[in-house]
Write an enzyme that holds these catalytic residues in place. Structure first.
Site, PDB file in Angstrom:
ATOM      1  N   PRO A   3       0.782  -1.254   0.000  1.00 33.65           N
ATOM      2  CA  PRO A   3       0.000   0.000   0.000  1.00 33.65           C
ATOM      3  C   PRO A   3       0.807   1.293   0.000  1.00 33.65           C
ATOM      4  O   PRO A   3       0.757   2.085   0.945  1.00 33.65           O
ATOM      5  CB  PRO A   3      -0.839  -0.144   1.269  1.00 33.65           C
ATOM      6  CG  PRO A   3       0.035  -0.935   2.185  1.00 33.65           C
ATOM      7  CD  PRO A   3       0.759  -1.916   1.304  1.00 33.65           C
ATOM      8  N   CYS A   4       1.485   1.579  -1.091  1.00 30.25           N
ATOM      9  CA  CYS A   4       2.254   2.816  -1.202  1.00 30.25           C
ATOM     10  C   CYS A   4       1.344   4.046  -1.231  1.00 30.25           C
ATOM     11  O   CYS A   4       1.792   5.150  -0.923  1.00 30.25           O
ATOM     12  CB  CYS A   4       3.169   2.777  -2.420  1.00 30.25           C
ATOM     13  SG  CYS A   4       2.344   2.407  -3.961  1.00 30.25           S
TER      14      CYS A   4
END
Length: 176
Positions: free
Chosen positions: A133-134
């Site tokens: 989850p950047c």
């Protein structure tokens, strides 16, 4: 052997790439796909890891909050980038962390120094978008900074996860 498929998400088609052991790529619409890897892949929706990844995405888009740890992931990159990506996997659904927070934590563990910009560089090269989850990483002042899929996609993903966007803002243009 590499296998590929596309997943029809509410945000557009996600391109998935896996080998026999792990997911190696997931690119949202607007992100640049690793063409070298994609060219080596056979289209095979029934590949076990792709089926598993599609199931994970089904659950994500139903709001079930699956975690990255539920999938075998094998992003390709330097040791440093992989360390940052592993750290991103610990950011909970619907929560935000800053580049600086992550840099300080990595520096503490390694006993060295680390800049938020170095972390940002690794975050920006995440090949397994959404699952790693950047999109949950922002600047210390609420700056959305960049996102491989574009800032509108980052906003959509965060809003989808129920993040309060009122304190977030687009980056200020750089002075010339």
């Amino acid at each position: 052997m590499l296998y590929s498929t596309t997943y029809p998400s509410p945000f557009g088609e996600i391109f998935l790439l896996a080998n026999d052991h792990a997911l190696v790529g997931a690119w949202l619409p607007g992100q640049q796909i690793d063409q070298t890897l994609a060219a080596q892949a056979q289209k095979r929706q029934s590949a076990a890891l792709l089926v598993q990844a599609c199931g994970w995405l089904d659950r994500y888009f139903r709001g079930e909050k699956p975690t990255p740890q539920e999938l075998p992931l094998e992003p390709q990159g330097s040791d440093f980038r992989r360390m940052v990506w592993q750290r991103l996997c610990r950011i909970p659904y619907g929560k935000l962390e800053t580049y600086g927070q992550i840099a300080r934590e990595i520096a503490e563990k390694s006993g060295g120094k680390m800049s938020a910009q170095a972390v940002g560089g690794a975050v920006g090269h995440n090949p397994i978008s959404l699952i790693i989850p950047c999109h949950r990483v922002v600047g210390a002042d609420g700056n959305l900074v960049g996102y491989g899929g574009g800032l509108p996609m980052k906003r959509r993903l965060l809003k989808y996860e129920g993040v309060d966007l009122s304190g977030l803002h687009d980056p200020k243009p750089r002075a010339k």
